[in-house]
Scaffold this motif. Structure first.
Motif, PDB file in Angstrom:
ATOM      1  N   PRO A 167      -3.734   5.471   3.795  1.00 61.25           N
ATOM      2  CA  PRO A 167      -3.735   4.568   4.902  1.00 61.25           C
ATOM      3  C   PRO A 167      -5.005   3.925   5.431  1.00 61.25           C
ATOM      4  O   PRO A 167      -5.289   2.846   5.733  1.00 61.25           O
ATOM      5  CB  PRO A 167      -3.074   5.170   6.091  1.00 61.25           C
ATOM      6  N   MET A 226       6.837  -1.715   7.687  1.00 65.07           N
ATOM      7  CA  MET A 226       6.427  -0.396   7.509  1.00 65.07           C
ATOM      8  C   MET A 226       7.791   0.229   6.978  1.00 65.07           C
ATOM      9  O   MET A 226       8.762   0.269   7.486  1.00 65.07           O
ATOM     10  CB  MET A 226       5.808   0.445   8.846  1.00 65.07           C
ATOM     11  N   SER A 273       4.333   6.201   5.834  1.00 67.33           N
ATOM     12  CA  SER A 273       3.870   6.137   7.107  1.00 67.33           C
ATOM     13  C   SER A 273       2.531   7.009   7.210  1.00 67.33           C
ATOM     14  O   SER A 273       2.673   8.180   7.057  1.00 67.33           O
ATOM     15  CB  SER A 273       4.703   6.364   8.304  1.00 67.33           C
ATOM     16  N   THR A 307       2.775  -8.295   3.292  1.00 68.91           N
ATOM     17  CA  THR A 307       2.327  -6.839   2.938  1.00 68.91           C
ATOM     18  C   THR A 307       3.119  -6.130   3.447  1.00 68.91           C
ATOM     19  O   THR A 307       4.098  -6.119   4.433  1.00 68.91           O
ATOM     20  CB  THR A 307       0.788  -6.613   3.792  1.00 68.91           C
ATOM     21  N   GLY A 350       0.941  -1.022   0.204  1.00 66.16           N
ATOM     22  CA  GLY A 350       0.246  -0.021   0.039  1.00 66.16           C
ATOM     23  C   GLY A 350       0.758   0.991  -0.156  1.00 66.16           C
ATOM     24  O   GLY A 350       1.842   1.323   0.784  1.00 66.16           O
ATOM     25  N   GLU A 357      -4.510  -4.409   3.453  1.00 69.45           N
ATOM     26  CA  GLU A 357      -3.492  -4.929   3.846  1.00 69.45           C
ATOM     27  C   GLU A 357      -3.847  -6.086   4.894  1.00 69.45           C
ATOM     28  O   GLU A 357      -3.189  -7.266   5.116  1.00 69.45           O
ATOM     29  CB  GLU A 357      -2.347  -3.972   4.212  1.00 69.45           C
ATOM     30  N   ASN A 416      -5.920   1.452   2.452  1.00 71.20           N
ATOM     31  CA  ASN A 416      -4.942   0.574   2.349  1.00 71.20           C
ATOM     32  C   ASN A 416      -4.647  -0.567   3.559  1.00 71.20           C
ATOM     33  O   ASN A 416      -4.422  -1.674   3.362  1.00 71.20           O
ATOM     34  CB  ASN A 416      -3.372   0.787   1.767  1.00 71.20           C
ATOM     35  N   LEU A 417      -4.575   0.183   4.579  1.00 72.86           N
ATOM     36  CA  LEU A 417      -4.297  -0.850   5.967  1.00 72.86           C
ATOM     37  C   LEU A 417      -5.383  -1.554   6.198  1.00 72.86           C
ATOM     38  O   LEU A 417      -5.121  -2.853   6.612  1.00 72.86           O
ATOM     39  CB  LEU A 417      -3.924   0.168   7.254  1.00 72.86           C
ATOM     40  N   ILE A 475      -2.108  -1.274  12.575  1.00 72.95           N
ATOM     41  CA  ILE A 475      -0.926  -1.401  11.708  1.00 72.95           C
ATOM     42  C   ILE A 475      -0.187  -2.572  12.038  1.00 72.95           C
ATOM     43  O   ILE A 475       0.371  -3.266  10.998  1.00 72.95           O
ATOM     44  CB  ILE A 475       0.016   0.025  11.749  1.00 72.95           C
ATOM     45  N   VAL A 491       0.771  -4.993   8.621  1.00 76.05           N
ATOM     46  CA  VAL A 491       2.152  -5.189   7.685  1.00 76.05           C
ATOM     47  C   VAL A 491       3.072  -5.834   8.314  1.00 76.05           C
ATOM     48  O   VAL A 491       3.171  -6.062   9.658  1.00 76.05           O
ATOM     49  CB  VAL A 491       2.384  -3.524   7.731  1.00 76.05           C
ATOM     50  N   HIS A 550       3.765  -1.538   3.856  1.00 77.04           N
ATOM     51  CA  HIS A 550       3.120  -0.208   3.487  1.00 77.04           C
ATOM     52  C   HIS A 550       4.228   0.947   3.397  1.00 77.04           C
ATOM     53  O   HIS A 550       5.204   1.176   4.107  1.00 77.04           O
ATOM     54  CB  HIS A 550       2.470   0.174   4.876  1.00 77.04           C
TER      55      HIS A 550
END
Length: 376
Positions: A94, A137, A116, A111, A90, A101, A97-98, A130, A134, A113
């Motif tokens: 966020p 990150m 941030s 996954t 992603g 994910e 996408n989060l 988060i 993920v 991201h």
């Protein structure tokens, strides 16, 4: 390697394209699918939706589009699994996408991201989500990485890719010549935003500020880059041409490099203006209900990246009721009239630019390849 990428706006398209380029260097046999804009498509992305699909700003505004966004997410999840992707990345966006994910990771997909969310500034409870969403990150700024380390989220600080894209020494003469501007003209760049909602909220107040500035500086040239053809049409609908403002499509970096000062909404454009080494004023308005919610959640003193990076007020920030035409014009006038102050700030921005140059896209690609090589 099959990489599923989802970018939510113009800045994400830029970041995604440079990341794709580096991934191809690290891993020759790689294909891409997801959502992206023209730059990512040029690098080989099979984009399933237009880039603008996710470009909705504000808590209240998102609620209106929630059923459609849920449908898009469901379709993307099915596509990523059916392809099947080896990793989903992603890029910003966020809130959208989060969730995607987290769903894919729960099904066993790796996954990551990239960019941030401002979890260190507001809604810090999101760090738990988060952590679930993920495997890695990737952050642009060192203080972001420190935050994730404290909360046990796997993280890699990569630097900022825009610091590589924009030169440490920029050529104002060349930028002005390309835009048909005289070297001795006084030029203001105005960026009212890349989202439709931002155009609606910011353009009228920006036009008011320009009228007030022209009472003081009658020869002021104003150039307004439109983020897309759709945004250009919206700007025309606000009567921008009638105000004697030049609209160009894209070319925001060139316009900011050519300018003596920049007026913009907050976001990536503030960082871009800093990397073009131009003094700026950041102004932002949003729906009143969204503002009432946001002001209670924000836990940081500043909203613009130049101030956050410097941890001091280098750039005036005029938010909500403070973002009036009169206040904006008053903040911009000294930047357009005082070359000594402008040069000093420009020199500070060059130093900050240099500190962010770390080969971010290459580092991010390397981190992703290393993540994929780990046993799962």
């Amino acid at each position: 390697m099959r990489v599923f990428l989802v970018a939510g706006e113009l800045s994400g398209d830029i970041l995604g394209a440079t990341l794709m380029r580096e991934l191809k260097r690290h891993h020759g046999d790689v294909s891409f699918r997801g959502i992206g804009g023209p730059r990512m498509i040029d690098e080989g992305l099979d984009s399933l939706y237009p880039l603008e699909t996710l470009s909705i700003m504000g808590l209240v505004e998102v609620l209106k589009h929630l059923p459609r966004l849920v449908g898009v997410r469901r379709h993307l999840r099915r596509e990523a699994q059916a392809w099947p992707a080896d990793i989903m990345i992603g890029i910003d966006a966020p809130d959208f996408n989060l969730g995607l994910e987290a769903q894919l990771r729960a099904q066993g997909m790796t996954t990551a991201h990239y960019v941030s969310p401002s979890v260190w500034a507001w809604r810090q409870g999101r760090v738990k989500k988060i952590r679930r969403a993920v495997d890695m990150m990737l952050t642009f700024l060192p203080f972001e990485a420190e935050f994730y380390e404290r909360h046990d989220v796997p993280v890699r600080f990569v630097g900022h890719p825009l610091a590589e894209e924009l030169p440490l020494e920029n050529d104002r003469h060349q930028a002005r010549r390309a835009l048909g501007l005289d070297d001795d003209a006084r030029v203001l760049a105005v960026l009212p935003g890349s989202r439709s909602s931002e155009i609606g909220f910011m353009t009228p107040v920006f036009l008011e500020a320009i009228r007030l500035l022209r009472q003081r500086l009658p020869e002021l040239e104003v150039v307004m880059p439109a983020a897309s053809p759709a945004r250009r049409e919206e700007l025309l609908g606000h009567g921008v041409i009638d105000e004697g403002i030049t609209i160009v499509e894209g070319r925001a970096w060139e316009v900011m490099t050519a300018a003596d000062a920049v007026l913009l909404t907050s976001g990536t454009s503030a960082l871009e203006a800093m990397l073009c080494h131009r003094p700026m004023v950041v102004a932002y308005r949003m729906a009143p209900m969204t503002w009432q919610i946001a002001r209670r959640l924000v836990k940081t003193r500043w909203i613009s990246l130049p101030n956050l990076i410097a941890q001091e007020t280098l750039v005036p920030e005029l938010i909500q009721d403070d973002a009036t035409g009169e206040a904006i014009a008053a903040a911009l006038a000294p930047m357009l009239e005082n070359d000594i102050e402008a040069r000093a700030l420009s020199a500070r921005f060059v130093d900050m630019h240099r500190a962010l140059q770390r080969g971010a896209s290459a580092r991010a690609a390397k981190a992703i390849v290393e993540l994929m090589a780990r046993p799962h």
